[in-house]
Scaffold this motif. Structure first.
Motif, PDB file in Angstrom:
ATOM      1  N   THR A   1       0.831  -1.193   0.000  1.00 43.43           N
ATOM      2  CA  THR A   1       0.000   0.000   0.000  1.00 43.43           C
ATOM      3  C   THR A   1       0.869   1.249   0.000  1.00 43.43           C
ATOM      4  OG1 THR A   1      -1.797   1.146   1.183  1.00 43.43           O
ATOM      5  CG2 THR A   1      -0.094   0.125   2.521  1.00 43.43           C
ATOM      6  N   ARG A   2       0.277   2.359  -0.428  1.00 47.30           N
ATOM      7  CA  ARG A   2       0.856   3.688  -0.252  1.00 47.30           C
ATOM      8  C   ARG A   2      -0.091   4.594   0.541  1.00 47.30           C
ATOM      9  NH1 ARG A   2       5.289   5.042  -3.414  1.00 47.30           N
ATOM     10  NH2 ARG A   2       5.837   3.530  -5.044  1.00 47.30           N
ATOM     11  N   GLU A   3      -1.187   4.027   1.013  1.00 44.66           N
ATOM     12  CA  GLU A   3      -2.209   4.819   1.688  1.00 44.66           C
ATOM     13  C   GLU A   3      -1.885   5.092   3.146  1.00 44.66           C
ATOM     14  OE1 GLU A   3      -5.871   2.795   1.158  1.00 44.66           O
ATOM     15  OE2 GLU A   3      -5.957   3.135  -1.015  1.00 44.66           O
ATOM     16  N   TRP A   4      -1.033   4.291   3.757  1.00 44.67           N
ATOM     17  CA  TRP A   4      -0.692   4.469   5.160  1.00 44.67           C
ATOM     18  C   TRP A   4       0.708   3.940   5.422  1.00 44.67           C
ATOM     19  CZ3 TRP A   4       0.590  -0.108   7.393  1.00 44.67           C
ATOM     20  CH2 TRP A   4       0.023  -1.267   6.853  1.00 44.67           C
TER      21      TRP A   4
ATOM     22  N   GLN B   1      -5.840  11.861   0.096  1.00 45.92           N
ATOM     23  CA  GLN B   1      -5.686  11.767  -1.358  1.00 45.92           C
ATOM     24  C   GLN B   1      -5.362  13.104  -2.003  1.00 45.92           C
ATOM     25  OE1 GLN B   1      -9.214   9.926  -2.915  1.00 45.92           O
ATOM     26  NE2 GLN B   1      -8.709   7.906  -2.086  1.00 45.92           N
ATOM     27  N   ASN B   2      -5.801  14.195  -1.389  1.00 45.75           N
ATOM     28  CA  ASN B   2      -5.617  15.506  -2.010  1.00 45.75           C
ATOM     29  C   ASN B   2      -4.382  16.247  -1.501  1.00 45.75           C
ATOM     30  OD1 ASN B   2      -6.531  15.910   0.550  1.00 45.75           O
ATOM     31  ND2 ASN B   2      -8.084  17.444   0.029  1.00 45.75           N
ATOM     32  N   GLY B   3      -3.463  15.542  -0.831  1.00 42.40           N
ATOM     33  CA  GLY B   3      -2.259  16.218  -0.382  1.00 42.40           C
ATOM     34  C   GLY B   3      -1.429  15.345   0.536  1.00 42.40           C
ATOM     35  N   PRO B   4      -0.237  15.802   0.909  1.00 39.97           N
ATOM     36  CA  PRO B   4       0.673  15.001   1.726  1.00 39.97           C
ATOM     37  C   PRO B   4       0.322  14.957   3.203  1.00 39.97           C
ATOM     38  CG  PRO B   4       1.648  17.126   1.253  1.00 39.97           C
ATOM     39  CD  PRO B   4       0.358  17.074   0.482  1.00 39.97           C
ATOM     40  N   ARG B   5      -0.604  15.808   3.658  1.00 36.39           N
ATOM     41  CA  ARG B   5      -0.924  15.840   5.084  1.00 36.39           C
ATOM     42  C   ARG B   5      -1.536  14.509   5.523  1.00 36.39           C
ATOM     43  NH1 ARG B   5      -4.124  21.016   6.940  1.00 36.39           N
ATOM     44  NH2 ARG B   5      -3.631  19.987   8.929  1.00 36.39           N
ATOM     45  N   SER B   6      -1.187  14.100   6.729  1.00 33.86           N
ATOM     46  CA  SER B   6      -1.625  12.797   7.218  1.00 33.86           C
ATOM     47  C   SER B   6      -2.456  12.960   8.486  1.00 33.86           C
ATOM     48  CB  SER B   6      -0.409  11.920   7.526  1.00 33.86           C
ATOM     49  OG  SER B   6       0.382  12.527   8.528  1.00 33.86           O
TER      50      SER B   6
END
Length: 301
Positions: A105-108, A133-138
Motif C-alpha cells: 500500500t501507499r495509503e498508510w 488523497q488531495n495532499g501530503p498531510r496525514s
C-alpha cells in the motif's frame, strides 16, 4: 545488549516482540529467532528477505487455528513519516520455512516512533499515518493485522480523534486489554488513558476511559513522547512510564493517578530505559519446519 544461547552459540538480541508467552527476537546480525523463555526452546534462525532495512517492522502473531506466524512490514524509499512511501508486508510460514508477500500500500505507513506494535489475542495493533488523497498531510489512525485473514484493517479510535493528540499504545497489567494514551488539544494538556473493552466482529473496538490525570504543578516537567513506553494498571488506576535524559545514566519511573504522583529514580540503567514486556509463561511448543533455515519464496501471481 541481551544474550541467550541457541545451538551452542550466544546470540545478541536487538529487539523483542511478545505474543502469548513467546518472544520474537531480532538479532544483532539481522536475523530472527522465536524463543520460549519458560521452556528454553528456540526456533531455527530465520533469515529476513534478501535485503534488511532499519525501517523494517516485525511482529509475532497467532491465527485462529493456533498457528504462529511472523509478519514483516517493510517501508521502501523513506520512513513513511508525514509523506507516503511504498509499504509491503510479508508472512513467514513455519511449516514451509518460507516468506510470501500478502499485501502492499501507499495509503498508510507505520512511523518509526510507533513501530513496536502491541499484541492482543494473537493479533497486532499499530498506530499509523493515513495519507489524504488531495495532499501530503496525514492523520493518526489505528490499524490491526489479523493473522488469520493475513490482512490489515482500520480500527476505530475513541471519541473524536480531532480533540486529542495520540501518543502510544500498550496493554493493561491485567487481562491484556489494549490501551491508548492521549492528551487533550486544549491548553491544559490533561492525560487520558483509554481501554478497549470489546473488539467487535468488524474489527472496531469499544473504548472506555480508564484514567484521566490532570496536569498539575507536581509533574509539569514530565514530557509526553510519541511512542513512549507505558503500562496501565487497571486495578490501581495508575499510569506507569519511564523517562531518561541522554546526559544521564539514570532513569526516572513516573507513577501517575488521579490523586497521586510518585517518582522513582532507577540508577545506572544503561543506554535504554523502557518498561519490560508483559510476559506470561507458556509451555506451547514452537512450530518447526523441515527445510532448515528460512528462505525467500516468491509470491504467487
Amino acid at each position: 545488549m541481551i544474550l541467550f544461547s541457541t545451538s551452542s552459540k550466544e546470540v545478541g538480541i536487538r529487539q523483542v516482540f511478545h505474543c502469548d508467552g513467546l518472544l520474537l527476537c531480532t538479532t544483532m546480525d539481522n536475523r530472527l529467532v522465536v524463543w520460549n523463555p519458560c521452556s528454553g526452546e528456540t526456533s531455527r534462525m530465520i533469515k529476513p528477505l534478501n535485503s534488511y532495512s532499519s525501517y523494517d517492522t516485525y511482529a509475532l502473531g497467532k491465527s485462529s487455528n493456533n498457528k504462529n506466524k511472523i509478519l514483516r512490514v517493510q517501508h521502501h524509499h523513506g520512513p513513511g513519516y508525514l509523506e507516503p512511501c511504498l509499504v509491503d508486508y510479508e508472512i513467514y510460514d513455519f511449516t514451509s520455512n518460507s516468506w510470501r508477500v500478502v499485501g502492499k500500500t501507499r495509503e498508510w505507513s507505520i512511523p518509526r516512533m510507533w513501530r513496536a506494535g502491541t499484541s492482543v489475542n494473537g493479533n497486532t495493533y499499530w498506530l499509523t499515518f493515513t495519507f489524504r488523497q488531495n495532499g501530503p498531510r496525514s492523520r493518526d489512525t489505528l490499524r490491526c493485522f489479523d493473522f488469520s485473514t493475513e490482512r490489515f484493517g482500520p480500527v476505530s479510535l475513541p471519541g473524536d480523534p480531532r480533540s486529542y493528540y495520540v501518543f502510544a499504545l500498550s496493554v493493561t497489567r491485567e487481562e491484556q486489554k489494549l490501551c491508548l494514551l492521549t492528551s487533550s488539544r486544549d491548553e491544559v494538556y490533561d492525560i487520558d488513558v483509554w481501554m478497549g473493552t470489546k473488539i467487535k466482529s468488524t474489527g472496531d473496538i469499544s473504548w472506555s476511559k480508564l484514567l484521566t490525570v490532570e496536569r498539575t504543578q507536581r509533574y509539569q516537567f514530565i514530557t509526553l513522547r510519541t511512542g513512549m513506553s507505558f503500562l496501565a494498571d487497571r486495578e490501581n488506576k495508575v499510569l506507569v512510564h519511564p523517562t531518561k535524559y541522554k546526559i544521564s545514566s539514570n532513569c526516572l519511573l513516573h507513577i501517575l493517578g488521579e490523586d497521586k504522583y510518585i517518582q522513582v529514580d532507577l540508577h545506572d540503567v544503561g543506554f535504554k530505559c523502557s518498561l519490560p514486556v508483559q510476559y506470561g509463561p507458556t509451555l506451547v511448543q514452537i512450530q518447526q519446519g523441515s527445510l532448515g533455515v528460512g528462505t525467500w519464496k516468491a509470491p504467487v501471481t
